[in-house]
Write a protein that holds these residues in place. Structure first.
Motif, mmCIF file in Angstrom:
data_model
loop_
_atom_site.group_PDB
_atom_site.id
_atom_site.type_symbol
_atom_site.label_atom_id
_atom_site.label_comp_id
_atom_site.label_asym_id
_atom_site.label_seq_id
_atom_site.Cartn_x
_atom_site.Cartn_y
_atom_site.Cartn_z
ATOM 1 N N ASN A 1 0.851 -1.336 -0.085
ATOM 2 C CA ASN A 1 -0.050 0.008 -0.109
ATOM 3 C C ASN A 1 0.982 1.364 0.003
ATOM 4 O OD1 ASN A 1 -2.461 1.235 -0.180
ATOM 5 N ND2 ASN A 1 -2.602 1.479 2.182
ATOM 6 N N ARG A 2 1.940 1.149 -0.694
ATOM 7 C CA ARG A 2 2.937 2.331 -0.841
ATOM 8 C C ARG A 2 2.204 3.331 -1.992
ATOM 9 N NH1 ARG A 2 7.771 0.854 1.447
ATOM 10 N NH2 ARG A 2 8.660 3.015 0.909
ATOM 11 N N ARG A 3 1.576 4.317 -1.530
ATOM 12 C CA ARG A 3 0.801 5.198 -2.545
ATOM 13 C C ARG A 3 1.047 6.661 -2.652
ATOM 14 N NH1 ARG A 3 -3.707 1.578 -3.724
ATOM 15 N NH2 ARG A 3 -2.598 -0.377 -3.534
ATOM 16 N N SER A 4 2.173 6.950 -1.972
ATOM 17 C CA SER A 4 2.309 8.446 -2.000
ATOM 18 C C SER A 4 2.938 8.804 -3.117
ATOM 19 C CB SER A 4 3.512 8.916 -1.028
ATOM 20 O OG SER A 4 4.892 8.298 -1.338
ATOM 21 N N PRO A 5 3.012 10.215 -3.589
ATOM 22 C CA PRO A 5 3.368 10.619 -4.894
ATOM 23 C C PRO A 5 5.037 10.020 -5.253
ATOM 24 C CG PRO A 5 2.382 12.353 -4.064
ATOM 25 C CD PRO A 5 2.408 11.239 -3.053
ATOM 26 N N ARG A 6 5.740 10.079 -4.382
ATOM 27 C CA ARG A 6 7.097 9.472 -4.501
ATOM 28 C C ARG A 6 6.907 7.884 -4.613
ATOM 29 N NH1 ARG A 6 10.882 6.942 -1.460
ATOM 30 N NH2 ARG A 6 13.225 7.474 -2.041
ATOM 31 N N ASP A 7 6.237 7.230 -3.957
ATOM 32 C CA ASP A 7 5.987 5.843 -4.033
ATOM 33 C C ASP A 7 5.417 5.343 -5.540
ATOM 34 O OD1 ASP A 7 6.844 5.390 -1.482
ATOM 35 O OD2 ASP A 7 4.854 5.470 -0.442
ATOM 36 N N ILE A 8 4.323 6.185 -5.900
ATOM 37 C CA ILE A 8 3.969 5.987 -7.449
ATOM 38 C C ILE A 8 5.078 6.002 -8.337
ATOM 39 C CG2 ILE A 8 2.581 6.860 -9.373
ATOM 40 C CD1 ILE A 8 0.699 7.837 -6.972
#
Length: 447
Positions: free
Chosen positions: A376-383
């Motif tokens: 569930n890594r969904r931050s802008p950086r993670d995306i």
């Protein structure tokens, strides 16, 4: 009978990086030069640059999965843990085309060039030289293999350096310049030729992923393995671009007396008989180092699959009580490599690339599954790092896969079908999961 099933952490950044470089074999740029130049119609450098980009995206995904699962097994382990055990088995099975058959391809590539340089040496003998001695070294242990590899790589770098100096000297004497865009771009460029060339050029990069098979033998693998992976791709990629650029300028035509030994023709043009002799020595050394590394990685992939009991454990999960090495696996790889006696350069490399591109693609997908979906890594950086970059890497590899020749696709599909049949057998038609060994359940290969 009790059998040790784990690996000693003794390896550091330099030997691990050199192991990956040895597996990739910088001198392979000479042995594939003729085929690549003909396929790309002289745009060999552009083909390499496309492939470098694709491999860097994939190297990133390998680095992320190594951090998540610091164990041996490469794409097989990552797919199994991130996506599912059934698919993991199939990726491991297809990956065998890369790992198990790559030692065979090394024999083909080197034997053709060696036989062209020294006609007195029969092709079959050239093949055996790169099967039996490396197998013996690997049986005796990984420490011996890595120590020997260091000095073999130093000699290989020296020979490549001499070629670069002689090529520049020849170009400066002949045309007065070694600056040209010809190996990168022409007005009549064909994307289909270029993409087909990139698919073949990717063979030269097979090996950076082998670094991950030594994870259980590496000190601080979460840091060391990713660094070594990037370094291996960048160092070898740089060598491939520089050498192929100069070779194409020295030999502007993409027609050769024998396309399988086209690089040898360029070497003779650059340095005459004296450098031919030096090159032959360097080729033997570099290919020997690559054969040692290739056999070591393949044996460890088979070991992990045997340890997991997805291949017969008594054979593939066995290690020798004295040498602590997977002796049976190494013998099997040696027998498979004898197929080299019946193959040419293009057939051997494209067949192996079927397994490599499939595995590379799913390592990228595994990053998305593990971090973006399950984590569930969904931050802008993670995306960016856990969705976009691995998605681009996967697309590159499946695109290269689609550009393989039809024989590779047919043979690869047949191999995959055999894997599905075996999977149906060991899972009772998917009624149970493929067998698996816990990640912490191992004892080490010692040297």
């Amino acid at each position: 009978m009790e059998n040790n099933q784990s690996l000693n952490r003794t390896l550091t950044l330099v030997p691990i990086t050199l192991f990956g470089i040895a597996y990739m074999t910088p001198a392979v740029v000479f042995t594939t030069f003729g085929v690549l130049s003909e396929t790309t119609r002289g745009l060999i450098v552009s083909a390499y640059l496309i492939t470098i980009i694709a491999m860097l995206f994939t190297a990133y995904s390998y680095s992320q999965m190594i951090k998540a699962f610091p164990v041996a097994g490469s794409a097989y382990t990552y797919t199994r843990k991130a996506i599912g055990s059934h698919l993991g088995f199939m990726i491991g099975w297809v990956l065998l085309l890369d790992y198990v058959f790559l030692p065979m391809a090394i024999c083909v590539l080197t034997a053709y060039t060696l036989s062209a340089a020294i006609p007195a040496i029969p092709f079959w003998l050239s093949v055996l030289i790169f099967i039996i001695p490396p197998m013996v070294i690997n049986i005796l242990g990984i420490k011996l293999a890595t120590k020997l590899n260091f000095w073999l790589m130093m000699l290989q770098f020296l020979v490549i350096g001499i070629f670069i100096v002689l090529s520049v000297k020849r170009l400066m004497t002949g045309t007065g310049s070694f600056v040209s865009i010809a190996p990168l771009f022409t007005s009549h460029i064909s994307l289909s030729f270029l993409f087909s060339g990139a698919a073949i050029a990717a063979y030269s990069f097979l090996g950076f992923d082998s670094i991950s098979t030594l994870t259980e033998e590496t000190i601080q693998p979460e840091k060391t393995i990713p660094k070594a992976t990037y370094l291996a791709v960048l160092i070898c990629g740089g060598i491939f671009v520089v050498v192929s650029y100069l070779a194409q300028l020295v030999h502007p035509s993409f027609h050769f007396k024998d396309v399988n030994s086209g690089g040898f023709e360029v070497i003779r043009m650059v340095g005459g008989d004296l450098f031919v002799s030096i090159f032959i020595a360097g080729l033997i050394v570099s290919s020997f180092a690559s054969a040692v590394a290739a056999q070591a990685s393949a044996a460890r992939l088979l070991f992990v699959m045997g340890r997991d009991s997805v291949l017969p454990k008594k054979i593939f999960g066995y290690i020798h009580p004295k040498y602590k090495t997977p002796v049976f696996n190494l013998l099997i790889i040696g027998l498979v490599s004898l197929v080299a006696l019946k193959l040419d350069v293009a057939s051997s490399t494209s067949f192996i690339n079927f397994g490599a591109f499939t595995a590379f693609g799913f390592v990228n997908i595994s990053v998305i599954a593990h971090y973006f979906v399950k984590g569930n890594r969904r931050s802008p950086r993670d995306i960016l790092f856990y969705l976009m970059i691995p998605l681009i890497g996967a697309a590159f590899n499946f695109w290269l896969w689609s550009n393989l020749d039809k024989h590779a696709l047919i043979l690869g599909s047949i191999w995959s079908a055999l894997g599905i049949i075996h999977l149906l057998f060991i899972t009772k038609f998917f009624r149970k999961q493929p067998p698996e060994l816990g990640l912490g359940d191992s004892e080490n290969f010692a040297s």
